[in-house]
Write a protein that holds these residues in place. Structure first.
Motif, PDB file in Angstrom:
ATOM      1  N   UNK A 152      -9.121   2.394  -4.819  1.00 40.91           N
ATOM      2  CA  UNK A 152     -10.534   2.340  -4.431  1.00 40.91           C
ATOM      3  C   UNK A 152     -11.445   2.484  -5.645  1.00 40.91           C
ATOM      4  N   UNK A 153     -11.030   1.881  -6.764  1.00 44.21           N
ATOM      5  CA  UNK A 153     -11.837   1.901  -7.975  1.00 44.21           C
ATOM      6  C   UNK A 153     -11.788   3.194  -8.749  1.00 44.21           C
ATOM      7  N   UNK A 154     -11.017   4.176  -8.287  1.00 48.76           N
ATOM      8  CA  UNK A 154     -10.962   5.492  -8.923  1.00 48.76           C
ATOM      9  C   UNK A 154      -9.633   5.668  -9.655  1.00 48.76           C
ATOM     10  N   UNK A 155      -9.704   6.143 -10.892  1.00 45.20           N
ATOM     11  CA  UNK A 155      -8.489   6.413 -11.647  1.00 45.20           C
ATOM     12  C   UNK A 155      -7.754   7.580 -11.016  1.00 45.20           C
ATOM     13  N   UNK A 156      -6.494   7.342 -10.590  1.00 42.95           N
ATOM     14  CA  UNK A 156      -5.728   8.396  -9.919  1.00 42.95           C
ATOM     15  C   UNK A 156      -4.614   8.949 -10.800  1.00 42.95           C
ATOM     16  N   UNK A 157      -4.226   8.200 -11.817  1.00 41.18           N
ATOM     17  CA  UNK A 157      -3.155   8.689 -12.677  1.00 41.18           C
ATOM     18  C   UNK A 157      -2.859   7.742 -13.814  1.00 41.18           C
ATOM     19  N   UNK A 158      -2.158   8.264 -14.818  1.00 41.70           N
ATOM     20  CA  UNK A 158      -1.764   7.482 -15.992  1.00 41.70           C
ATOM     21  C   UNK A 158      -0.277   7.671 -16.227  1.00 41.70           C
ATOM     22  N   UNK A 206      -1.747  13.196 -13.547  1.00 40.77           N
ATOM     23  CA  UNK A 206      -2.223  12.984 -12.183  1.00 40.77           C
ATOM     24  C   UNK A 206      -3.655  13.503 -12.044  1.00 40.77           C
ATOM     25  N   UNK A 207      -4.538  12.665 -11.502  1.00 40.26           N
ATOM     26  CA  UNK A 207      -5.935  13.036 -11.335  1.00 40.26           C
ATOM     27  C   UNK A 207      -6.283  13.313  -9.880  1.00 40.26           C
ATOM     28  N   UNK A 208      -5.677  12.606  -8.961  1.00 41.25           N
ATOM     29  CA  UNK A 208      -5.832  12.921  -7.543  1.00 41.25           C
ATOM     30  C   UNK A 208      -4.649  12.367  -6.779  1.00 41.25           C
ATOM     31  N   UNK A 209      -4.302  12.961  -5.626  1.00 46.84           N
ATOM     32  CA  UNK A 209      -3.138  12.475  -4.882  1.00 46.84           C
ATOM     33  C   UNK A 209      -3.388  11.087  -4.293  1.00 46.84           C
ATOM     34  N   UNK A 210      -2.314  10.313  -4.192  1.00 48.80           N
ATOM     35  CA  UNK A 210      -2.355   9.063  -3.447  1.00 48.80           C
ATOM     36  C   UNK A 210      -1.979   9.359  -1.998  1.00 48.80           C
ATOM     37  N   UNK A 211      -2.625   8.634  -1.087  1.00 47.33           N
ATOM     38  CA  UNK A 211      -2.395   8.858   0.343  1.00 47.33           C
ATOM     39  C   UNK A 211      -2.007   7.549   1.014  1.00 47.33           C
ATOM     40  N   UNK A 212      -1.256   7.623   2.117  1.00 46.10           N
ATOM     41  CA  UNK A 212      -0.902   6.404   2.846  1.00 46.10           C
ATOM     42  C   UNK A 212      -2.148   5.566   3.125  1.00 46.10           C
ATOM     43  N   UNK A 213      -2.003   4.268   2.848  1.00 44.17           N
ATOM     44  CA  UNK A 213      -3.115   3.346   3.023  1.00 44.17           C
ATOM     45  C   UNK A 213      -3.811   2.992   1.729  1.00 44.17           C
ATOM     46  N   UNK A 214      -3.666   3.817   0.676  1.00 46.87           N
ATOM     47  CA  UNK A 214      -4.282   3.490  -0.609  1.00 46.87           C
ATOM     48  C   UNK A 214      -3.698   2.199  -1.164  1.00 46.87           C
ATOM     49  N   UNK A 215      -4.567   1.303  -1.608  1.00 46.73           N
ATOM     50  CA  UNK A 215      -4.152   0.076  -2.291  1.00 46.73           C
ATOM     51  C   UNK A 215      -4.199   0.344  -3.789  1.00 46.73           C
ATOM     52  N   UNK A 216      -3.075   0.164  -4.447  1.00 48.51           N
ATOM     53  CA  UNK A 216      -2.965   0.503  -5.863  1.00 48.51           C
ATOM     54  C   UNK A 216      -3.251  -0.721  -6.727  1.00 48.51           C
ATOM     55  N   UNK A 217      -4.116  -0.540  -7.729  1.00 50.12           N
ATOM     56  CA  UNK A 217      -4.396  -1.556  -8.747  1.00 50.12           C
ATOM     57  C   UNK A 217      -4.149  -0.881 -10.094  1.00 50.12           C
ATOM     58  N   UNK A 218      -3.628  -1.636 -11.053  1.00 52.89           N
ATOM     59  CA  UNK A 218      -3.294  -1.009 -12.327  1.00 52.89           C
ATOM     60  C   UNK A 218      -3.495  -1.959 -13.503  1.00 52.89           C
ATOM     61  N   UNK A 219      -3.746  -1.368 -14.658  1.00 50.34           N
ATOM     62  CA  UNK A 219      -3.829  -2.082 -15.933  1.00 50.34           C
ATOM     63  C   UNK A 219      -2.825  -1.454 -16.877  1.00 50.34           C
ATOM     64  N   UNK A 220      -2.080  -2.301 -17.581  1.00 50.90           N
ATOM     65  CA  UNK A 220      -1.077  -1.802 -18.521  1.00 50.90           C
ATOM     66  C   UNK A 220      -1.418  -2.285 -19.926  1.00 50.90           C
ATOM     67  N   UNK A 221      -1.359  -1.353 -20.863  1.00 53.09           N
ATOM     68  CA  UNK A 221      -1.705  -1.626 -22.255  1.00 53.09           C
ATOM     69  C   UNK A 221      -0.499  -1.342 -23.140  1.00 53.09           C
ATOM     70  N   UNK A 265       0.850  -1.193   0.000  1.00 53.57           N
ATOM     71  CA  UNK A 265       0.000   0.000   0.000  1.00 53.57           C
ATOM     72  C   UNK A 265       0.887   1.245   0.000  1.00 53.57           C
ATOM     73  N   UNK A 266       0.326   2.352  -0.412  1.00 54.54           N
ATOM     74  CA  UNK A 266       1.025   3.632  -0.283  1.00 54.54           C
ATOM     75  C   UNK A 266       1.364   3.823   1.196  1.00 54.54           C
ATOM     76  N   UNK A 267       2.633   4.137   1.473  1.00 53.14           N
ATOM     77  CA  UNK A 267       3.058   4.182   2.872  1.00 53.14           C
ATOM     78  C   UNK A 267       4.105   5.268   3.095  1.00 53.14           C
ATOM     79  N   UNK A 268       4.147   5.749   4.334  1.00 54.84           N
ATOM     80  CA  UNK A 268       5.037   6.853   4.686  1.00 54.84           C
ATOM     81  C   UNK A 268       6.521   6.511   4.573  1.00 54.84           C
ATOM     82  N   UNK A 269       6.966   5.272   4.954  1.00 54.12           N
ATOM     83  CA  UNK A 269       8.405   5.002   4.827  1.00 54.12           C
ATOM     84  C   UNK A 269       8.908   5.124   3.395  1.00 54.12           C
ATOM     85  N   UNK A 270       8.140   4.592   2.412  1.00 54.54           N
ATOM     86  CA  UNK A 270       8.579   4.708   1.024  1.00 54.54           C
ATOM     87  C   UNK A 270       8.556   6.160   0.567  1.00 54.54           C
TER      88      UNK A 270
END
Length: 310
Positions: free
Chosen positions: A148-154, A106-121, A32-37
């Motif tokens: 969370x099902x929302x597109x955050x960036x490309x 970028x469409x919205x910032x990612x925050x600690x705790x966000x679980x990232x899912x992605x599709x690559x074409x 997940x998005x996290x503060x140490x990284x």
């Protein structure tokens, strides 16, 4: 058409089939998005923006790709299409690869705790191109990142997969690489051409910044002006380049991260002393060097060690 040209056209047609195919479907970020990284990233980049710290922290937007990287063990969701495409290029002799550029939205910032899912074409495969490195194909992928099902960036990433060109004797007058000039940094290079070292300044909060950016990384303001640097600075850090060799450069040579008197840092050559005499803390002063080649006049800023400090 020559036999080689027919062969290249046939390969190009086979590669074009991969356009539009998924390279990864519902890939999941390793963490997940996290503060140490975020902290490690900011320390590596020297980014002290307070927006990336504390209970309301967001992740730096440019970390977008970092959350999708699979590391040495890879990630879930890979389809095999991208590997097949690269395999075809390997079989055709395009065994070398270089990353050429990337674009991020970028469409919205990612925050600690966000679980990232992605599709690559696999977005596009170019026609056969001949470059100084060799002949090959540019392959562009597009990764859509969601939380969370929302597109955050490309993230678009482009590589050149090529067959290395045969080595030829060096040209009598090797041409120095040209800086990449775009709408965001054109003013800096215009200043350099006039032997002026210009630094961007936010007209809202007054923060100085380098390299040039379209907006302030401290307050987000899009309005700015410039101040002319004194040209004085010190070596904040440096590396000595030994390999690989580049035309117009004679390794080993020192490349420094120079902290200007105004507080911003700039990467450039450190001259005036042997490469093995460069040290952190050396006082330097900007010097503008002019080069002539078949593309015209090129002016570059370098930093000369102040006499008596070497």
């Amino acid at each position: 058409m020559s036999a080689r040209g027919v062969e290249a056209d046939e390969l190009g047609a086979r590669l074009k089939v991969y356009e539009g195919r998924p390279a990864a479907v519902a890939g999941v970020g390793k963490d997940p998005v996290n503060l140490p990284m975020i902290r490690h990233w900011c320390e590596a980049m020297g980014d002290t923006n307070p927006a990336y710290e504390g209970p309301d922290a967001i992740a730096p937007p440019t970390m977008l790709q970092a959350w999708t990287m699979g590391g040495l063990s890879g990630h879930t969701g890979r389809t095999g299409a991208y590997d097949e495409l690269l395999g075809l290029l390997d079989e055709a002799g395009c065994t070398s690869v270089v990353a050429t550029d990337c674009e991020q939205e970028y469409l919205r910032p990612l925050r600690p705790g966000d679980e990232v899912v992605f599709d690559t074409l696999i977005e596009s495969v170019s026609e056969r191109k001949t470059t100084k490195l060799g002949a090959g194909y540019f392959v562009t992928t597009r990764t859509d990142v969601r939380a969370a099902g929302e597109l955050v960036g490309t993230h678009r990433f482009r590589i050149l997969k090529y067959a290395p060109a045969r080595r030829t004797p060096p040209a009598p007058r090797p041409r120095r690489p040209r800086p990449v000039v775009n709408r965001d940094n054109a003013g800096f290079w215009e200043g350099v051409a006039e032997h002026r070292l210009l630094i961007q300044r936010c007209t809202d909060c007054g923060t100085l910044r380098h390299p040039w950016l379209p907006g302030c990384n401290a307050c987000g303001c899009l309005e700015w002006d410039t101040v002319e640097a004194s040209g004085e600075g010190t070596v904040y850090s440096y590396v000595v380049m030994h390999h690989p060799p580049f035309p117009a450069f004679e390794p080993p040579f020192a490349v420094g991260l120079v902290e200007l008197a105004e507080g911003v840092r700039m990467v450039s050559s450190v001259v005036g002393v042997p490469y093995d005499k460069v040290r952190i803390g050396l006082a330097v002063r900007v010097e503008f060097r002019t080069y002539e080649d078949d593309e015209g006049t090129l002016v570059l800023p370098v930093f000369r060690v102040v006499e008596g400090d070497g």
